[in-house]
Design a protein around this motif. Structure first.
Motif, PDB file in Angstrom:
ATOM      1  N   ALA A 122      40.519 -12.306  43.674  1.00 41.94           N
ATOM      2  CA  ALA A 122      39.896 -11.244  43.144  1.00 41.94           C
ATOM      3  C   ALA A 122      40.912 -10.176  42.647  1.00 41.94           C
ATOM      4  O   ALA A 122      40.804  -9.054  42.811  1.00 41.94           O
ATOM      5  CB  ALA A 122      39.099 -10.600  44.218  1.00 41.94           C
ATOM      6  N   GLY A 123      41.899 -11.109  41.892  1.00 41.96           N
ATOM      7  CA  GLY A 123      42.968 -10.053  41.333  1.00 41.96           C
ATOM      8  C   GLY A 123      44.221  -9.653  42.290  1.00 41.96           C
ATOM      9  O   GLY A 123      44.101 -10.190  43.195  1.00 41.96           O
ATOM     10  N   ALA A 124      44.892  -9.114  41.655  1.00 41.24           N
ATOM     11  CA  ALA A 124      46.111  -8.678  42.262  1.00 41.24           C
ATOM     12  C   ALA A 124      45.914  -7.909  43.726  1.00 41.24           C
ATOM     13  O   ALA A 124      45.159  -6.657  43.588  1.00 41.24           O
ATOM     14  CB  ALA A 124      47.113  -7.953  41.725  1.00 41.24           C
ATOM     15  N   ARG A 125      46.333  -8.343  44.822  1.00 42.59           N
ATOM     16  CA  ARG A 125      46.034  -7.705  46.031  1.00 42.59           C
ATOM     17  C   ARG A 125      47.597  -7.750  47.002  1.00 42.59           C
ATOM     18  O   ARG A 125      48.322  -8.485  46.607  1.00 42.59           O
ATOM     19  CB  ARG A 125      45.029  -8.504  47.104  1.00 42.59           C
ATOM     20  CG  ARG A 125      43.727  -8.495  46.356  1.00 42.59           C
ATOM     21  CD  ARG A 125      42.638  -9.070  47.362  1.00 42.59           C
ATOM     22  NE  ARG A 125      42.404  -8.211  48.309  1.00 42.59           N
ATOM     23  CZ  ARG A 125      41.388  -7.223  48.599  1.00 42.59           C
ATOM     24  NH1 ARG A 125      40.704  -6.780  47.361  1.00 42.59           N
ATOM     25  NH2 ARG A 125      41.371  -6.550  49.655  1.00 42.59           N
ATOM     26  N   TYR A 126      47.642  -6.634  47.944  1.00 36.12           N
ATOM     27  CA  TYR A 126      48.822  -6.384  48.666  1.00 36.12           C
ATOM     28  C   TYR A 126      48.499  -6.119  50.077  1.00 36.12           C
ATOM     29  O   TYR A 126      47.380  -6.127  50.456  1.00 36.12           O
ATOM     30  CB  TYR A 126      49.406  -4.983  48.069  1.00 36.12           C
ATOM     31  CG  TYR A 126      49.767  -5.250  46.757  1.00 36.12           C
ATOM     32  CD1 TYR A 126      51.158  -5.645  46.261  1.00 36.12           C
ATOM     33  CD2 TYR A 126      48.970  -4.872  45.675  1.00 36.12           C
ATOM     34  CE1 TYR A 126      51.507  -5.615  44.796  1.00 36.12           C
ATOM     35  CE2 TYR A 126      49.232  -5.040  44.260  1.00 36.12           C
ATOM     36  CZ  TYR A 126      50.590  -5.343  43.933  1.00 36.12           C
ATOM     37  OH  TYR A 126      50.871  -5.381  42.419  1.00 36.12           O
ATOM     38  N   ARG A 127      49.475  -6.626  50.945  1.00 34.81           N
ATOM     39  CA  ARG A 127      49.292  -6.286  52.263  1.00 34.81           C
ATOM     40  C   ARG A 127      50.693  -5.915  52.911  1.00 34.81           C
ATOM     41  O   ARG A 127      51.669  -6.099  52.404  1.00 34.81           O
ATOM     42  CB  ARG A 127      48.879  -7.593  53.051  1.00 34.81           C
ATOM     43  CG  ARG A 127      49.676  -8.668  53.202  1.00 34.81           C
ATOM     44  CD  ARG A 127      49.081  -9.559  53.902  1.00 34.81           C
ATOM     45  NE  ARG A 127      49.985 -11.158  53.940  1.00 34.81           N
ATOM     46  CZ  ARG A 127      50.480 -11.192  55.092  1.00 34.81           C
ATOM     47  NH1 ARG A 127      50.474 -10.497  56.061  1.00 34.81           N
ATOM     48  NH2 ARG A 127      51.497 -12.167  54.868  1.00 34.81           N
ATOM     49  N   MET A 128      50.845  -5.330  54.137  1.00 35.95           N
ATOM     50  CA  MET A 128      51.739  -4.972  54.681  1.00 35.95           C
ATOM     51  C   MET A 128      51.771  -5.553  56.171  1.00 35.95           C
ATOM     52  O   MET A 128      51.007  -5.310  56.747  1.00 35.95           O
ATOM     53  CB  MET A 128      51.727  -3.363  54.850  1.00 35.95           C
ATOM     54  CG  MET A 128      53.040  -2.505  55.214  1.00 35.95           C
ATOM     55  SD  MET A 128      52.854  -0.752  55.272  1.00 35.95           S
ATOM     56  CE  MET A 128      53.070  -0.444  53.557  1.00 35.95           C
ATOM     57  N   LEU A 129      53.115  -6.058  56.506  1.00 34.31           N
ATOM     58  CA  LEU A 129      53.224  -6.582  57.739  1.00 34.31           C
ATOM     59  C   LEU A 129      53.125  -5.422  58.949  1.00 34.31           C
ATOM     60  O   LEU A 129      53.322  -4.257  58.585  1.00 34.31           O
ATOM     61  CB  LEU A 129      54.592  -7.180  57.835  1.00 34.31           C
ATOM     62  CG  LEU A 129      54.779  -8.660  56.999  1.00 34.31           C
ATOM     63  CD1 LEU A 129      55.924  -8.928  57.036  1.00 34.31           C
ATOM     64  CD2 LEU A 129      53.953  -9.741  57.290  1.00 34.31           C
ATOM     65  N   ASP A 130      52.620  -5.923  59.951  1.00 31.58           N
ATOM     66  CA  ASP A 130      52.287  -4.882  61.111  1.00 31.58           C
ATOM     67  C   ASP A 130      53.515  -3.934  61.277  1.00 31.58           C
ATOM     68  O   ASP A 130      53.422  -2.959  61.590  1.00 31.58           O
ATOM     69  CB  ASP A 130      51.633  -5.648  62.208  1.00 31.58           C
ATOM     70  CG  ASP A 130      50.216  -5.913  62.238  1.00 31.58           C
ATOM     71  OD1 ASP A 130      49.455  -5.547  61.234  1.00 31.58           O
ATOM     72  OD2 ASP A 130      49.537  -6.580  63.220  1.00 31.58           O
TER      73      ASP A 130
END
Length: 698
Positions: free
Chosen positions: A342-350
């Protein structure tokens, strides 16, 4: 009448008479493994043995030590394949323990619609399965995971569970594996190899830093300073874009000397990890630190638009958010992911998110940024509500599915902070709860918001209606009928024609499913046949048209049912809508079957199943397989009919009650079985039925 879709790529096309996946297709939902994996050969060999001999294995260790990466590499090994799949459940975004079972069920493809407790249904569904289940990041849900895992292992002898957690579950049968940092000693150490790989990924110029033994010794010293913790090594490797190796060694040494005493109360590995993150934080530009803190309100992954809407403000204008986010990605503070398509997505490690949240608290911005987050996703749900039954239906489904973790977080916050907004948000998600496999979760949220918000207005009526839809799918027809009557009264008071249509649909289906087709037709028929000012695209009108077609079929008025279904199909085609259009094909098939045209019935139901396959509608696939079986049995192909009925049985198991307890659906299914048995005999029928069930994704 209703449906659920939950897209899995390992489905065959039931419309072609193939009830299951292609032979040899691996079942499961494992995430894409990152490109590189360094070391851990001994641990992987040990895990390979444990996962074949033990039923519960837990990987423990400090945050950032690589538990999830090790687990993924271990279960990706073809030797760990199971007949019923290898399934991954990411629990890091989950904050409400009450949604644990629903999260696991949805991840493995169980879209249960029954009113029984979901943990009971999950245990029953797994009882005869042989599968490997990975519960990733459990430390914040230890007690609940302990209880659920215990229940599942007791109920399902073919189940193996792999857990990653910073602390053990403390189950009696648990086999613990302490995931330690990577070895740091020697010129060929795993820690040095990972540091080198991440440095080279940051900049090709880093190759010179590892070109001679003297400089390699400096790099090895950096690895020892970082205790060989993979996340620390990755953060350090990302800094090689800006520094020489010698600058890296000098600065990290200074940083650790300053902070080592301040973190003395922490265990050594925790101290190293916390200190490394703090060091990375200090090396960020001021706007990067601010964005880091504000991004900590996100659970799971997010896109740039959400980051811009939630995190802009003060010294960080919206126009700069994307550039600052790219800077954090370059420093490995946030990770870039495109897994959802769904396009560029980001996440952050806990571990990094927790550090950022501490800073957000220090800034005094927790409430304001959390409010922004919740209202952004509430607005997204309102936009989805306008597009559920239009040409963007599948796109909206995919987008809302991608944001599932964020929606949960937003709803939880709004329930306390703004109950009226929570009511609107939960009601706007009606299609997601009703048609996308989240019936238990939807009912729970809707009941909570209806208790918390004022019982007046259009938003309240919408939420009551949405709750009625979930009870309908669970087979709780008494509650569905009561809510349908309540919606009807409220819609009349609101003088809202669309809400009156929706209420009529709910009320009609709640009496139709137990068998009162006459009353259902009286409730939905007049509304479906009215012109409504020519607005034949209104969701309520389309739904009443659907209920009318079903009621006419149940009454044996097949020519009238055909007319209603054709009108519905035409309206859906003009809208570009697919979910209801497939159900119109189903009505056409039922009517053709009722009029004795088995070939025509098979043609329509194959069209219906093609649409349901596109949308992954498990309820619709189960319905269609029963109907296709009756059609081909009528054409004399008893073996194919038996295989289809076996496949349908497997699909029904993933949605709860077979045939939803409906007399008409049960009669249709039984008709196909009788004809198939008569054509090929009981023994051949049983063999073909079991073959269809075994080869089905259900």
């Amino acid at each position: 009448m209703f449906g659920e879709y939950s897209v899995h790529d390992n489905q065959a096309d039931p419309a072609d008479g193939d009830p299951g996946p292609c032979s040899g297709a691996a079942l499961g939902n494992l995430p894409t493994e990152p490109a590189s994996f360094v070391g851990r050969e001994r641990e992987l060999h040990f895990l390979d043995l444990l996962l074949r001999e033990r039923r519960l294995v837990t990987l423990t260790g400090v945050g950032g030590v690589g538990k999830s990466r090790l687990a993924l590499r271990a279960v990706t090994d073809p030797r760990q394949a199971r007949p019923d799949g290898v399934w991954w459940v990411d629990l890091s975004p989950l904050r409400d323990p009450g949604l644990l079972t629903a999260t696991v069920a949805h991840a493995i493809g169980l879209a249960d619609h029954s009113a029984r407790p979901l943990d009971e249904e999950l245990c029953a569904w797994m009882a005869d399965k042989e599968l490997l289940l990975v519960l990733d990041t459990c430390e914040h849900l230890v007690a609940d995971c302990r209880h659920l895992v215990g229940e599942l292992l007791q109920s399902a002898p073919g189940l193996t569970v792999l857990v990653t957690s910073r602390e053990p579950l403390d189950c009696a049968t648990e086999e613990l594996v302490d995931v330690r940092p990577l070895p740091c000693e020697g010129p060929d150490s795993d820690a040095l190899a990972l540091f080198r790989a991440r440095a080279l990924a940051a900049t090709p110029r880093a190759a010179a830093a590892f070109a001679d033994p003297a400089r390699t010794a400096v790099a090895a010293d950096v690895c020892r300073r970082l205790d060989g913790i993979p996340l620390a090594l990755e953060l350090a490797g990302a800094r090689m874009r800006l520094w020489t190796l010698e600058e890296m060694a000098e600065r990290i040494g200074e940083r650790f000397e300053v902070l080592s005493d301040l973190r003395a109360a922490l265990p050594p590995r925790h101290q190293t990890m916390r200190t490394t993150i703090g060091w990375s934080h200090e090396l960020c530009a001021p706007l990067e630190r601010l964005l880091w803190a504000r991004l900590s309100v996100f659970t799971g992954d997010f896109d740039v638009a959400a980051a811009r809407a939630v995190c802009a403000g003060g010294p960080l204008p919206a126009a700069r958010v994307e550039r600052v986010l790219a800077g954090l990605a370059a420093k490995s503070v946030v990770l870039h992911t495109t897994e959802r398509g769904a396009g560029a997505r980001y996440r952050m490690l806990d571990t990094i998110r927790e550090y950022g949240h501490d800073w957000l608290d220090e800034l005094g911005e927790v409430r304001i940024v959390t409010d922004r987050h919740a209202h952004w996703y509430a607005a997204l749900c309102r936009a989805a509500d306008q597009g559920w039954l239009g040409p963007g239906q599948v796109d909206w489904y995919r987008r809302i599915t991608a944001e599932h973790a964020q929606l949960r977080t937003a709803l939880e916050h709004l329930l306390t902070a703004d109950p009226t907004a929570a009511l609107e948000m939960a009601g706007a998600l009606w299609f997601y709860w009703f048609a996308c496999g989240h019936v238990h979760e939807g009912r729970a949220f809707l009941e909570r918001v209806l208790r918390a918000a004022p019982p007046t207005g259009a938003a309240y009526n919408q939420a009551v209606w949405a709750l009625g839809l979930t009870t309908l799918l669970q087979g709780d027809m008494d509650t569905a009928q009561r809510l349908g009557e309540e919606c009807t009264r409220d819609a009349a008071r609101l003088a809202d024609p669309e809400r009156e249509l929706r209420a009529a649909y709910l009320h009609a289906v709640s009496v139709l499913m137990p068998g009162d087709a006459v009353r259902a037709l009286a409730l939905a028929g007049p509304r479906a046949r009215a012109s409504h000012g020519g607005r034949t695209s209104a969701p309520g009108w389309l739904l009443c048209k659907l209920a009318t077609g079903y009621a006419l079929c149940d009454l044996g008025r097949f020519e009238e049912a055909t007319q209603e279904a054709r009108a519905l199909r035409e309206a859906c085609a003009e809208l570009g809508e697919r979910w209801l259009r497939a159900y119109a094909d189903y009505i056409l098939a039922v009517a053709a079957l009722g009029m004795g045209d088995h070939g025509e019935a098979a043609r329509h139901v194959r069209a219906m199943l093609s649409g349901k396959r596109l949308l992954g509608d498990r309820f619709g696939i189960a319905l269609g397989l029963d109907l296709l079986a009756a059609a081909v049995a009528g054409l004399g192909d008893g073996e194919l009919a038996a295989r289809l009925l076996g496949a349908g049985h497997a699909w029904w198991r993933t949605v709860g009650r077979p045939q939803m307890g409906s007399p008409s659906l049960t009669a249709l299914r039984d008709q196909g079985e009788r004809q198939a048995r008569a054509a090929i005999g009981d023994a051949a029928y049983e063999t073909a039925f079991l073959g269809g069930a075994a080869s089905s994704t259900g």
